[in-house]
Design a protein around this motif. Structure first.
Motif, PDB file in Angstrom:
ATOM      1  N   LEU A 210     -11.106   4.805   9.817  1.00 27.33           N
ATOM      2  CA  LEU A 210     -11.119   3.379   9.519  1.00 27.33           C
ATOM      3  C   LEU A 210     -10.144   3.034   8.396  1.00 27.33           C
ATOM      4  O   LEU A 210      -9.472   1.991   8.438  1.00 27.33           O
ATOM      5  N   GLU A 211     -10.063   3.907   7.370  1.00 24.86           N
ATOM      6  CA  GLU A 211      -9.098   3.675   6.298  1.00 24.86           C
ATOM      7  C   GLU A 211      -7.679   3.685   6.842  1.00 24.86           C
ATOM      8  O   GLU A 211      -6.828   2.887   6.421  1.00 24.86           O
ATOM      9  N   HIS A 212      -7.419   4.592   7.777  1.00 26.23           N
ATOM     10  CA  HIS A 212      -6.092   4.656   8.396  1.00 26.23           C
ATOM     11  C   HIS A 212      -5.802   3.364   9.161  1.00 26.23           C
ATOM     12  O   HIS A 212      -4.700   2.808   9.059  1.00 26.23           O
ATOM     13  N   PHE A 213      -6.787   2.868   9.907  1.00 27.66           N
ATOM     14  CA  PHE A 213      -6.586   1.647  10.678  1.00 27.66           C
ATOM     15  C   PHE A 213      -6.319   0.449   9.762  1.00 27.66           C
ATOM     16  O   PHE A 213      -5.438  -0.380  10.039  1.00 27.66           O
ATOM     17  N   MET A 214      -7.064   0.354   8.680  1.00 25.20           N
ATOM     18  CA  MET A 214      -6.859  -0.763   7.757  1.00 25.20           C
ATOM     19  C   MET A 214      -5.498  -0.674   7.071  1.00 25.20           C
ATOM     20  O   MET A 214      -4.827  -1.678   6.842  1.00 25.20           O
ATOM     21  N   ASP A 215      -5.089   0.560   6.770  1.00 23.14           N
ATOM     22  CA  ASP A 215      -3.771   0.766   6.177  1.00 23.14           C
ATOM     23  C   ASP A 215      -2.679   0.368   7.157  1.00 23.14           C
ATOM     24  O   ASP A 215      -1.674  -0.251   6.781  1.00 23.14           O
ATOM     25  N   MET A 216      -2.887   0.689   8.441  1.00 18.48           N
ATOM     26  CA  MET A 216      -1.904   0.332   9.458  1.00 18.48           C
ATOM     27  C   MET A 216      -1.832  -1.182   9.636  1.00 18.48           C
ATOM     28  O   MET A 216      -0.757  -1.740   9.882  1.00 18.48           O
ATOM     29  N   GLN A 217      -2.951  -1.881   9.500  1.00 21.82           N
ATOM     30  CA  GLN A 217      -2.918  -3.333   9.613  1.00 21.82           C
ATOM     31  C   GLN A 217      -2.132  -3.962   8.469  1.00 21.82           C
ATOM     32  O   GLN A 217      -1.470  -4.980   8.648  1.00 21.82           O
ATOM     33  N   ASP A 218      -2.207  -3.336   7.292  1.00 20.90           N
ATOM     34  CA  ASP A 218      -1.413  -3.829   6.162  1.00 20.90           C
ATOM     35  C   ASP A 218       0.077  -3.591   6.405  1.00 20.90           C
ATOM     36  O   ASP A 218       0.913  -4.442   6.088  1.00 20.90           O
ATOM     37  N   LYS A 219       0.406  -2.417   6.970  1.00 16.53           N
ATOM     38  CA  LYS A 219       1.802  -2.057   7.182  1.00 16.53           C
ATOM     39  C   LYS A 219       2.372  -2.686   8.452  1.00 16.53           C
ATOM     40  O   LYS A 219       3.565  -2.947   8.532  1.00 16.53           O
ATOM     41  N   GLN A 220       1.527  -2.860   9.457  1.00 14.30           N
ATOM     42  CA  GLN A 220       1.984  -3.378  10.748  1.00 14.30           C
ATOM     43  C   GLN A 220       1.119  -4.568  11.171  1.00 14.30           C
ATOM     44  O   GLN A 220       0.134  -4.393  11.894  1.00 14.30           O
TER      45      GLN A 220
END
Length: 680
Positions: A210-220
């Motif tokens: 989930l942390e990875h997904f949220m980080d990806m939403q910030d970046k992409q």
């Protein structure tokens, strides 16, 4: 010497009475097709009830329920077919809890039909153990004599000639599991029923995900993910799709493969990607799933979630494994899509679905492949199929019945008018799955998996940037005087052009002969000396529609040398437009080249998602050089100032409601539907 069994059994060249032959010794046969093949006791259930009959006194038992009242197998028990006898013993072995193996089988030299089959406990025989083995067998060979020996009588019925009940070892659950799932499965796996993804993903792993997904939403911006929970609030399935995949789908949605190879091969991380092919002939990810269980509700959720994530537009062709469950859901969720089975998936199931009644040495596989690949008409395919079923006595095999019913989903003969773009073929090494194998490990932990997944994305990004640069800066080299070659060199990307160009030298190794002409259609016979093949090519002179029995265009999307020769000799000066695919063109994945029109989008989330898709492509182009990067930054800053001045100071109430939560695609409107297989 055995006695008490009446009737005759068909031998190699004549018939003989059981009571006059010494068949007590289980090793007395010197003309056997000896095998050691693990039989799947659970998945190959078969519809035994419809054809299974057993009796010791002439009374017929019609179902397995009655078999259970009869009890264990007995000498002299009769069956209408070998399948019925095999399935009966399979159910008995399952109820006791041991695995079985086809120890030997024999055919009549006169008729070619089976006359003798031996089924043994999976611990029969001896096997030298290697002390240095990484994963030693938990249930080793013990020379167990338990098993069943059946023979065919003159009246075509099958009789249990001998049955040995006693085992020389304790019943081990792993014997049954290994027999079902294969010898490489770790011991003890049977005792760990899978519940969602909890066996593959621990709580800490899910938190990391989930942390990875949220980080990806910030970046992409535009990154999409969804999580599926079961009734016990365990994570069942996880889906995600990044902005680049969403953009690629707009260009390459004509054919998509949903690949469950890693799930069905029991990899520790059950990864299943949606895969497409780019205009550079490279595989691209169009969505990713971690599958916790294979069920109707799981696949329905996956397909519906993916369809929502890509904007609601179904693919032109959807390729999956040969599976009835997947077939039903594809039709339900993607009613407009053409559904095809992955050919190598079908071929790879032959040992599992047809053992013990066919083997590697009896010519079945060769006959099957010839029927599939060399059939030119419906009548020819159906005749060859019927001959195979009759020759190998497979009339009762339900899997083959399903394959024949669904033949238009996997037999190349029926693929005219579509292109699979290399996503399906007869060999797995040439398929898409092999492309990801370098980045997949069957025993990888969740952390390892995501590291490898990241490496793959970086590798694909680097390769695509390099291919884009070469296509823009280099003109492909034309190596012949063929007008077709010059024509495609101006349209296709370098990689796609080389795929077509590889066919050109082979034209001179082919010899053409017109066989007949039927109205506007001419049929040619092409002898390919290089491949040592004779092929048929049909040409409709009015529509310039050409079809070759090698089916290269259907499989790969490029005209074969045989079709090129026929067109050339028919005075066709350029490749017909229907055989020049937009998906291979240099401008296929270019927003400017698509001439997309700006349409009114009244939903803020839809506008946001559309802009993200366009900015991803801008990023790909602008990152190719430092100069392009600086130019893009300057233009973006100027554009941002204009947008701030033109935007309302306060968003509407509807827009406020659309800003919270994870990014979705509710109400999204797409400016242009993907072209699929139309010509340039």
């Amino acid at each position: 010497m055995r006695a008490g069994i009446r009737g005759t059994i068909e031998d190699k060249d004549d018939e003989y009475d059981l009571s006059s032959k010494g068949f007590d010794d289980p090793d007395s046969f010197d003309d056997m097709d000896v095998e050691e093949v693990g039989i799947d006791l659970l998945t190959r259930s078969g519809n035994v009830d419809e054809f299974c009959e057993a009796s010791t006194s002439g009374n017929v038992a019609r179902s397995l329920d009655q078999f259970t009242t009869v009890g264990k197998p007995r000498d002299g028990m009769e069956f209408e077919s070998k399948e019925a006898a095999y399935y009966f013993y399979r159910e008995y072995a399952r109820s006791v809890g041991f695995g079985i193996t086809i120890k030997a089988s024999r055919r009549s030299k006169r008729s070619g039909k089976f006359i003798d089959v031996k089924i043994a406990c999976s611990r029969f025989g001896t096997k030298r153990e290697i002390s240095a083995a990484i994963n030693p067998r938990s249930c080793p060979k013990t020379g167990c004599k338990a098993g069943l020996h059946m023979k065919r009588k003159e009246d075509e019925k099958w009789v249990i000639y001998s049955f040995v009940k006693e085992h020389n070892h304790e019943i081990c659950p792993d014997d049954l599991y290994i027999s079902i799932r294969g010898k490489n499965k770790p011991a003890g796996a049977l005792a760990k029923p899978k519940k969602g993804l909890q066996l593959a993903i621990e709580k800490e792993d899910f938190k990391l995900l989930l942390e990875h997904f949220m980080d990806m939403q910030d970046k992409q911006p535009g990154f999409f993910y969804a999580v599926d929970f079961n009734s016990e609030n365990h994570v069942r399935n996880v889906f995600w799709l990044d902005a680049k995949a969403k953009h690629d789908y707009c260009s390459f949605s004509d054919v998509v493969l949903f690949d469950t190879f890693y799930v069905r091969s029991r990899y520790r991380i059950p990864f299943a990607p949606f895969i497409g092919v780019s205009h550079h002939c490279q595989y691209v990810l169009l969505g990713c799933v971690l599958i916790g269980e294979e069920s109707e509700s799981t696949y329905s959720w996956i397909f519906r979630t993916w369809l929502k994530a890509v904007g609601g537009h179904a693919p032109g062709v959807m390729i999956t494994d040969q599976d009835q469950l997947l077939s039903d859901i594809v039709v339900e969720v993607f009613p407009s899509a053409r559904h095809c089975f992955c050919l190598w998936s079908v071929l790879s199931k032959i040992p599992e679905m047809l053992n013990p009644f066919v083997s590697q040495d009896d010519g079945f596989v060769e006959s099957f492949r010839n029927c599939v690949h060399s059939s030119w008409t419906d009548e020819q395919f159906e005749r060859r199929w019927s001959n195979i079923i009759s020759k190998f006595e497979l009339d009762e095999n339900e899997w083959l019945q399903l394959l024949f019913r669904d033949r238009k989903k996997w037999v190349p003969l029926y693929f005219h008018g579509i292109c699979l773009a290399g996503l399906s073929g007869p060999e797995r090494p040439a398929s898409v799955a092999a492309h990801f194998d370098h980045y997949m490990n069957s025993e990888a932990t969740f952390k390892d998996f995501f590291e490898l997944y990241g490496q793959f994305l970086q590798y694909r990004s680097d390769v695509e940037a390099k291919d884009d640069l070469e296509s823009q800066s280099k003109q492909p080299t034309v190596k012949s005087s063929l007008a077709f070659e010059k024509q495609l060199s101006l349209i296709y990307t370098d990689a796609a052009f080389k795929k077509f160009q590889a066919q050109v030298p082979g034209v001179v190794s082919c010899q053409l002969r017109k066989e007949r002409e039927d109205g506007t259609t001419a049929i040619f016979r092409v002898e390919d000396f290089e491949e040592r093949q004779n092929l048929s090519v049909a040409l409709n002179k009015e529509l310039l529609d050409v079809c070759c029995s090698c089916h290269l265009f259907e499989y790969q999307g490029f005209l074969c040398k045989h079709a090129i020769l026929v067109l050339q000799n028919s005075d066709v000066s350029c490749i017909p437009s229907q055989y020049i695919l937009k998906r291979w063109s240099k401008r296929c994945n270019n927003i400017e080249g698509k001439k997309e029109k700006c349409v009114a989008i009244h939903n803020r989330m839809a506008r946001f998602d559309d802009l993200c898709r366009r900015f991803v492509k801008l990023g790909e182009v602008a990152s190719l050089s430092d100069e392009a990067y600086k130019t893009a930054l300057t233009l973006l800053e100027e554009t941002k100032k204009h947008c701030v001045n033109d935007s309302p100071k306060f968003p509407s109430e509807q827009d406020k409601l659309m800003t919270g939560g994870s990014i979705g695609l509710e109400g999204e409107e797409v400016a242009e539907k993907s072209d699929g297989l139309s010509s340039v």
